[in-house]
Scaffold this motif. Structure first.
Motif, PDB file in Angstrom:
ATOM      1  N   LEU A 131       0.700  -1.102  -0.036  1.00 19.93           N
ATOM      2  CA  LEU A 131       0.044   0.147   0.126  1.00 19.93           C
ATOM      3  C   LEU A 131       0.781   1.412   0.392  1.00 19.93           C
ATOM      4  CD1 LEU A 131      -3.024  -0.467   2.257  1.00 19.93           C
ATOM      5  CD2 LEU A 131      -3.324  -0.104  -0.464  1.00 19.93           C
ATOM      6  N   GLU A 132       0.210   1.917  -0.567  1.00 22.65           N
ATOM      7  CA  GLU A 132       1.494   3.379  -0.793  1.00 22.65           C
ATOM      8  C   GLU A 132       1.034   4.395   0.716  1.00 22.65           C
ATOM      9  OE1 GLU A 132      -0.828   2.736  -3.178  1.00 22.65           O
ATOM     10  OE2 GLU A 132      -0.782   3.400  -4.848  1.00 22.65           O
ATOM     11  N   LYS A 133       1.722   4.476   1.292  1.00 23.71           N
ATOM     12  CA  LYS A 133       1.474   5.685   2.854  1.00 23.71           C
ATOM     13  C   LYS A 133       0.723   6.448   2.637  1.00 23.71           C
ATOM     14  CE  LYS A 133       7.290   5.741   3.191  1.00 23.71           C
ATOM     15  NZ  LYS A 133       8.563   6.290   3.771  1.00 23.71           N
ATOM     16  N   ASP A 134       0.482   7.393   1.477  1.00 26.29           N
ATOM     17  CA  ASP A 134      -1.248   8.343   1.743  1.00 26.29           C
ATOM     18  C   ASP A 134      -1.777   7.650   1.828  1.00 26.29           C
ATOM     19  OD1 ASP A 134      -0.231   7.227  -0.950  1.00 26.29           O
ATOM     20  OD2 ASP A 134      -1.789   8.874  -0.638  1.00 26.29           O
ATOM     21  N   ILE A 135      -2.035   6.619   1.758  1.00 27.57           N
ATOM     22  CA  ILE A 135      -3.176   5.407   1.234  1.00 27.57           C
ATOM     23  C   ILE A 135      -3.806   4.865   2.858  1.00 27.57           C
ATOM     24  CG2 ILE A 135      -4.861   3.725   0.501  1.00 27.57           C
ATOM     25  CD1 ILE A 135      -4.110   4.143  -2.246  1.00 27.57           C
ATOM     26  N   TYR A 139      -6.808   5.129   5.628  1.00 25.68           N
ATOM     27  CA  TYR A 139      -7.419   4.321   5.702  1.00 25.68           C
ATOM     28  C   TYR A 139      -7.097   4.030   7.467  1.00 25.68           C
ATOM     29  CZ  TYR A 139      -9.881   5.031   1.777  1.00 25.68           C
ATOM     30  OH  TYR A 139      -9.944   5.557   0.562  1.00 25.68           O
ATOM     31  N   GLY A 140      -5.611   4.418   6.869  1.00 25.30           N
ATOM     32  CA  GLY A 140      -5.489   4.405   9.159  1.00 25.30           C
ATOM     33  C   GLY A 140      -5.250   2.673   9.352  1.00 25.30           C
ATOM     34  N   GLY A 141      -5.055   1.731   7.952  1.00 22.92           N
ATOM     35  CA  GLY A 141      -3.878   0.567   8.004  1.00 22.92           C
ATOM     36  C   GLY A 141      -4.092  -0.122   6.547  1.00 22.92           C
ATOM     37  N   ALA A 142      -4.047  -1.154   6.304  1.00 23.37           N
ATOM     38  CA  ALA A 142      -4.434  -2.352   5.370  1.00 23.37           C
ATOM     39  C   ALA A 142      -6.171  -2.521   5.339  1.00 23.37           C
ATOM     40  CB  ALA A 142      -3.766  -3.310   5.081  1.00 23.37           C
ATOM     41  N   THR A 143      -6.339  -1.724   5.638  1.00 25.56           N
ATOM     42  CA  THR A 143      -7.990  -1.771   5.073  1.00 25.56           C
ATOM     43  C   THR A 143      -8.714  -2.530   3.785  1.00 25.56           C
ATOM     44  OG1 THR A 143      -9.279   0.492   4.657  1.00 25.56           O
ATOM     45  CG2 THR A 143      -8.547   0.043   7.156  1.00 25.56           C
ATOM     46  N   LEU A 147      -6.877  -0.593   0.224  1.00 19.62           N
ATOM     47  CA  LEU A 147      -6.771  -1.827  -0.990  1.00 19.62           C
ATOM     48  C   LEU A 147      -7.891  -1.585  -2.102  1.00 19.62           C
ATOM     49  CD1 LEU A 147      -7.020  -5.384   1.680  1.00 19.62           C
ATOM     50  CD2 LEU A 147      -4.785  -4.109   0.518  1.00 19.62           C
ATOM     51  N   ALA A 148      -9.117  -1.403  -2.057  1.00 19.35           N
ATOM     52  CA  ALA A 148      -9.465  -1.133  -3.493  1.00 19.35           C
ATOM     53  C   ALA A 148      -9.000  -0.156  -3.723  1.00 19.35           C
ATOM     54  CB  ALA A 148     -10.633  -1.024  -2.967  1.00 19.35           C
ATOM     55  N   GLU A 149      -8.856   1.098  -3.205  1.00 21.69           N
ATOM     56  CA  GLU A 149      -8.276   2.128  -3.707  1.00 21.69           C
ATOM     57  C   GLU A 149      -6.887   2.133  -4.121  1.00 21.69           C
ATOM     58  OE1 GLU A 149      -7.595   6.735  -2.248  1.00 21.69           O
ATOM     59  OE2 GLU A 149      -9.408   5.880  -1.043  1.00 21.69           O
ATOM     60  N   SER A 150      -6.210   2.310  -3.514  1.00 19.31           N
ATOM     61  CA  SER A 150      -4.813   1.013  -4.261  1.00 19.31           C
ATOM     62  C   SER A 150      -5.072   0.598  -5.518  1.00 19.31           C
ATOM     63  CB  SER A 150      -4.090   0.771  -3.384  1.00 19.31           C
ATOM     64  OG  SER A 150      -2.779   0.235  -3.704  1.00 19.31           O
ATOM     65  N   ALA A 151      -5.631  -0.341  -5.550  1.00 19.91           N
ATOM     66  CA  ALA A 151      -5.159  -0.891  -7.004  1.00 19.91           C
ATOM     67  C   ALA A 151      -6.839  -0.087  -8.390  1.00 19.91           C
ATOM     68  CB  ALA A 151      -6.326  -2.039  -6.316  1.00 19.91           C
ATOM     69  N   MET A 152      -7.753   0.482  -7.639  1.00 18.77           N
ATOM     70  CA  MET A 152      -7.672   1.369  -8.248  1.00 18.77           C
ATOM     71  C   MET A 152      -7.332   2.380  -9.803  1.00 18.77           C
ATOM     72  SD  MET A 152     -10.190  -0.162  -9.698  1.00 18.77           S
ATOM     73  CE  MET A 152     -10.487   1.072 -10.802  1.00 18.77           C
ATOM     74  N   ARG A 153      -6.030   2.998  -8.505  1.00 19.16           N
ATOM     75  CA  ARG A 153      -5.143   3.428  -8.389  1.00 19.16           C
ATOM     76  C   ARG A 153      -4.116   2.973  -9.571  1.00 19.16           C
ATOM     77  NH1 ARG A 153      -1.769   7.240  -3.781  1.00 19.16           N
ATOM     78  NH2 ARG A 153      -3.360   8.373  -3.612  1.00 19.16           N
ATOM     79  N   SER A 154      -3.169   1.741  -9.511  1.00 16.88           N
ATOM     80  CA  SER A 154      -2.871   1.784  -9.981  1.00 16.88           C
ATOM     81  C   SER A 154      -3.688   1.422 -11.636  1.00 16.88           C
ATOM     82  CB  SER A 154      -2.289   0.271  -9.726  1.00 16.88           C
ATOM     83  OG  SER A 154      -1.469   0.338  -8.172  1.00 16.88           O
ATOM     84  N   VAL A 155      -4.913   0.840 -11.316  1.00 17.50           N
ATOM     85  CA  VAL A 155      -5.003   0.829 -12.479  1.00 17.50           C
ATOM     86  C   VAL A 155      -5.376   2.262 -13.543  1.00 17.50           C
ATOM     87  CG1 VAL A 155      -7.523   0.373 -13.803  1.00 17.50           C
ATOM     88  CG2 VAL A 155      -6.868  -1.749 -12.070  1.00 17.50           C
ATOM     89  N   ALA A 156      -5.308   3.677 -12.572  1.00 17.03           N
ATOM     90  CA  ALA A 156      -5.608   4.046 -13.762  1.00 17.03           C
ATOM     91  C   ALA A 156      -3.913   4.672 -14.350  1.00 17.03           C
ATOM     92  CB  ALA A 156      -5.827   5.668 -12.419  1.00 17.03           C
ATOM     93  N   ALA A 157      -3.362   4.223 -13.488  1.00 19.21           N
ATOM     94  CA  ALA A 157      -2.013   4.762 -14.260  1.00 19.21           C
ATOM     95  C   ALA A 157      -1.871   3.974 -15.357  1.00 19.21           C
ATOM     96  CB  ALA A 157      -0.811   4.421 -12.973  1.00 19.21           C
TER      97      ALA A 157
END
Length: 347
Positions: A131-135, A139-143, A147-157
């Protein structure tokens, strides 16, 4: 949500395609003899897609042999060095597993160019450790949401590079977080989802943990390819994955053996007979239902959809098919005839 179809070698996932089973080798990738043998064992067990950890160029060189000779689609698992992912796409891997967040914009462009040139999809593999540090801070951890937001950030890239042959995973060793993450992702992701509970462990508890998460998602209609993560022989992952697909009704091309839990009405050795039937039918790809029931009171009725069945009594046992009793015989004779009938059906 029905997902975009993506081809992994000769296997298509997403769309209306069947759920594909995956596993991962745990031999030294550079050891051609050991890894080739394990890939052959996985394929024989019914593995659709196999993944290998690629750590350096020595591994890449060994993988040329597997890509050329294995006979099933192979996925290169890359952790950080995008140049290894580029090399794997160039030598013919059917997919690379990589996290676009681990590389620069220039590196991502190079990776996308190689994957486009070679028809090689990318699986975005997100877990709590990536997980990226800002995400994570947001969310205060690996919630699940993280996880879903991190995935969609990579999808967007990848989409910004006009790349759309994408598969996504958001795994956790926590079953609840894992299931919730995939449910969140399913709402917003158009690409096929690779599902599984990571780091499940070994033994029966690990099988139960994996089944709880994977079956929950599949029953929700979520998941296009599955990897059961178990410590030990990866062939076991395929066996468990196949059983999960059977249990949730996504694979009916197999022999189902049903048996009752027994009670005081059971007067014969049902357990041994059921075990014998399971052994006879192991690995048989044939649509068939076999019932080993404890008594005539419930047996033929509860297993009325069985192709063949047996239900015991104190001195006699009945054979039945489609809920209809066909013959009543002494127990030992009935058991022998039942096994003979099963053998005939399996031929």
């Amino acid at each position: 949500m029905k997902k975009k179809e993506v081809r992994i070698g000769n296997i298509a996932i997403g769309g209306d395609n069947c759920v594909a089973l995956q596993s991962m080798t745990n031999t030294d990738t550079a050891d051609v003899y050991a890894t080739s043998a394990q890939l052959a064992a996985l394929r024989a067990a019914g593995c659709d897609i196999a993944r290998l950890a690629v750590r350096d160029m020595r591994d890449v060189d060994a993988c040329r042999t597997y890509v050329a000779e294995c006979g099933m689609p192979l996925v290169a698992d890359i952790q950080f060095d995008y140049r290894l992912a580029v090399a794997c796409a160039d030598i013919g891997f059917a997919k690379v597993r990589y996290n676009p967040g681990n590389t620069s914009a220039a590196g991502l462009k190079e990776l996308v160019a190689a994957c486009k040139a070679n028809g090689c999809p990318v699986r975005i593999g997100i877990n709590g450790g990536s997980l990226e540090k800002d995400i994570k801070a947001k969310y205060g951890g690996a919630t699940a949401q993280a996880l879903a937001e991190s995935a969609m950030r990579s999808v967007a890239a990848l989409e910004r590079e006009n790349f759309h042959d994408i598969v996504v995973s958001v795994k956790s060793s926590d079953v609840r977080i894992c299931v919730d993450a995939y449910r969140e992702l399913d709402k917003v992701c158009a690409y096929p989802l690779h599902i599984g509970v990571t780091e499940s462990g070994g033994g029966e508890d690990a099988v139960i943990k994996s089944t709880a998460g994977i079956a929950s998602l599949l029953l929700d209609g979520i998941g296009d390819t599955v990897r059961v993560s178990l410590t030990g022989d990866p062939v076991r992952e395929i066996e468990v994955g196949r059983s999960i697909l059977h249990a949730v009704g996504l694979d009916d091309d197999y022999v189902e053996v049903v048996s009752c839990p027994t009670c005081a009405r059971c007067f014969y050795d049902l357990e041994s007979l059921a075990a014998r039937c399971s052994e006879m039918t192991r690995g048989v790809r044939k649509r068939l239902k076999v019932a080993v029931m404890g008594c005539v009171v419930n047996g033929p009725g509860e297993a009325s959809d069985a192709d063949i069945g047996i239900a015991g009594g104190k001195d006699k046992a009945v054979l039945f098919s489609g809920g209809r009793i066909t013959e009543t015989l002494p127990v030992a004779e009935a058991e022998n005839k039942f096994l003979a009938m099963l053998g005939d059906l399996l031929r």
